[in-house]
Scaffold this active site. Structure first.
Site, PDB file in Angstrom:
ATOM      1  N   LYS A   6       0.809  -1.190  -0.039  1.00 16.72           N
ATOM      2  CA  LYS A   6       0.009  -0.059   0.265  1.00 16.72           C
ATOM      3  C   LYS A   6       0.922   1.086  -0.065  1.00 16.72           C
ATOM      4  O   LYS A   6       1.727   1.319   1.083  1.00 16.72           O
ATOM      5  CB  LYS A   6      -0.826   0.021   1.159  1.00 16.72           C
ATOM      6  CG  LYS A   6      -1.678   1.110   1.434  1.00 16.72           C
ATOM      7  CD  LYS A   6      -2.659   1.392   2.242  1.00 16.72           C
ATOM      8  CE  LYS A   6      -3.347   2.439   2.413  1.00 16.72           C
ATOM      9  NZ  LYS A   6      -4.485   2.367   3.683  1.00 16.72           N
TER      10      LYS A   6
ATOM     11  N   LYS B  43      -2.189  -1.568  -3.985  1.00 17.62           N
ATOM     12  CA  LYS B  43      -3.019  -0.496  -3.920  1.00 17.62           C
ATOM     13  C   LYS B  43      -2.196   0.928  -3.797  1.00 17.62           C
ATOM     14  O   LYS B  43      -1.178   1.008  -2.988  1.00 17.62           O
ATOM     15  CB  LYS B  43      -3.783  -0.642  -2.559  1.00 17.62           C
ATOM     16  CG  LYS B  43      -4.794   0.504  -2.142  1.00 17.62           C
ATOM     17  CD  LYS B  43      -5.163   0.668  -0.913  1.00 17.62           C
ATOM     18  CE  LYS B  43      -6.008   1.924  -0.643  1.00 17.62           C
ATOM     19  NZ  LYS B  43      -6.440   2.197   0.678  1.00 17.62           N
TER      20      LYS B  43
HETATM   21  C1  PBG Z   1      -7.548   3.416   5.649  1.00 17.52           C
HETATM   22  C2  PBG Z   1      -7.836   3.293   4.227  1.00 17.52           C
HETATM   23  C3  PBG Z   1      -7.464   4.386   2.984  1.00 17.52           C
HETATM   24  C4  PBG Z   1      -8.182   3.925   1.973  1.00 17.52           C
HETATM   25  C5  PBG Z   1      -8.409   2.535   2.134  1.00 17.52           C
HETATM   26  N1  PBG Z   1      -8.237   2.170   3.722  1.00 17.52           N
HETATM   27  C6  PBG Z   1      -7.120   5.472   2.983  1.00 17.52           C
HETATM   28  C7  PBG Z   1      -5.564   6.072   3.477  1.00 17.52           C
HETATM   29  O1  PBG Z   1      -4.915   5.114   3.796  1.00 17.52           O
HETATM   30  O2  PBG Z   1      -5.375   7.116   3.624  1.00 17.52           O
HETATM   31  C8  PBG Z   1      -8.047   4.344   0.655  1.00 17.52           C
HETATM   32  C9  PBG Z   1      -9.140   3.954  -0.479  1.00 17.52           C
HETATM   33  C10 PBG Z   1      -9.238   4.687  -1.478  1.00 17.52           C
HETATM   34  O3  PBG Z   1      -8.745   5.878  -1.702  1.00 17.52           O
HETATM   35  O4  PBG Z   1     -10.231   4.477  -2.264  1.00 17.52           O
HETATM   36  N2  PBG Z   1      -6.181   3.452   5.877  1.00 17.52           N
END
Ligand code: PBG
Length: 339
Positions: free
Chosen positions: A205, A258
């Site tokens: 991520k 992601k």
């Molecule tokens: C929580 C989380 C996030 C997303 C999914 N879980 C945001 C982040 O890490 O700031 C992003 C999902 C999206 O942008 O559609 N940590």
């Protein structure tokens, strides 16, 4: 290989004609290498307090914060379109420095899970596990001074996971990017009798600007600093594989890359490196860009969405988390009905 292969095939014209297999829709389908199916898709949903609440996210047309009753209605629509699963994000009534709402058995996501499982027992309900939606500072872990502290966060993530499993979650999906969290969560789930609940780890991520609209939707923007001390540097490919392999070693059942669009090479790398199911998250910013261009009449939304999701599958994703899930499932069903 490419140059030799070309030299071998090009003199074969006119015997070889690539267009023969492109002439009709039936033939194109017969030789199609990648098939996007509605069962590949998971719909993210945002749940908030109240009743009859349905607030559209201004940067994500067609995506809403809903109260539990409306959430159930959206999940029913998703099931009717052929989508098998949803992933839940919560907007709690109040936030605190330690994100108590994430492990409160009466928390907003916990109530949503119970309502969904009562009404749609066969729906796969995934719980996103992270503190950022529940902390007053908006970070994904416990804050000490200006630092996001890793190890004290693990216990809270494990507690949150167990509480979601107790509420009936079918899949636990940690998205916080703390080191060691898959191991901590697996251990806690097993200790509480949830050894059959799988973990889908947000393994690779990245610290991405593509999460911008999500932070409006989940009201989870960090109140100071950014997430670069825990989410990955977008430039790093080898490190993404290390993250994935660590999560596999710690007991993840599924791994995720992601965002998806700017990281297609990594989806392929991960697909080739591990035998676990690979998920790709078609994140909020990717959705918003398509919606904005479509609204301006600059692109054909249906074709762009199906092409994008097909590209993610071709890159190696087995599962795609996408805000387009219900539209895409309906379009795919329509396409299938044509022949
Ligand atoms: C929580 C989380 C996030 C997303 C999914 N879980 C945001 C982040 O890490 O700031 C992003 C999902 C999206 O942008 O559609 N940590």
């Amino acid at each position: 290989m490419r140059r030799e292969a070309l030299q071998m095939t090009s003199p074969l014209f006119p015997t070889v004609r690539m267009r023969r297999l492109r002439l009709t829709e039936a033939t194109r389908r017969l030789v199609r290498e990648t098939r996007l199916h509605r069962h590949d898709l998971v719909l993210p949903l945002f749940v908030c307090e109240g009743e009859g609440v349905r607030r559209e996210i201004s940067s994500m047309p067609g995506v809403f914060q809903t109260s539990v009753d409306e959430l159930v209605a959206d999940a029913e629509r998703a099931r009717a379109s052929g989508v098998l699963g949803v992933i839940l994000f919560g907007i709690p009534a109040s936030k605190d420095p330690v994100g108590s709402g994430a492990y409160d058995d009466a928390g907003i996501v916990h109530r949503a899970i119970r309502a969904l499982k009562a009404r749609l027992p066969e729906l796969i309900v995934m719980a996103d596990v992270c503190l950022c939606e529940y902390t007053s500072h908006g970070h994904c872990g416990v804050v000490e001074g200006e630092r996001i502290s890793n190890d004290p966060t693990l216990d809270l993530l494990a507690r949150s996971s167990v509480s979601f499993a107790r509420a009936g979650a079918d899949v636990i999906a940690p998205s916080d990017m703390m080191d060691g969290r898959v191991k901590a969560i697996r251990g806690a789930l097993d200790a509480e009798g949830f050894d059959q609940v799988p973990i889908m780890a947000y393994s690779a991520k990245f610290a991405s600007a593509f999460y911008g609209p999500f932070r409006e939707a989940a009201e989870s923007a960090p109140q100071f600093g950014d997430r670069r001390s825990y989410q990955m540097d977008p430039a790093n490919r080898r490190e993404a594989l290390r993250e994935v392999l660590l999560d596999v070693a710690e007991g993840a059942d599924m791994v995720m890359v992601k965002p998806a669009l700017a990281y297609m090479d990594l989806i392929r790398d991960v697909r080739d490196a591990v035998d676990l199911p690979v998920a790709a998250y078609n994140v909020s910013g990717e959705y918003s860009m398509v919606k904005a261009a479509a609204r301006n009449g600059w692109i054909d939304e249906r074709r762009v969405v199906l092409e994008t999701l097909t590209g993610m599958k071709r890159a190696g994703a087995d599962i795609i988390l996408t805000y387009h899930a219900v539209d895409a499932a309906r379009w795919l069903a329509e396409d299938e009905a044509v022949l």
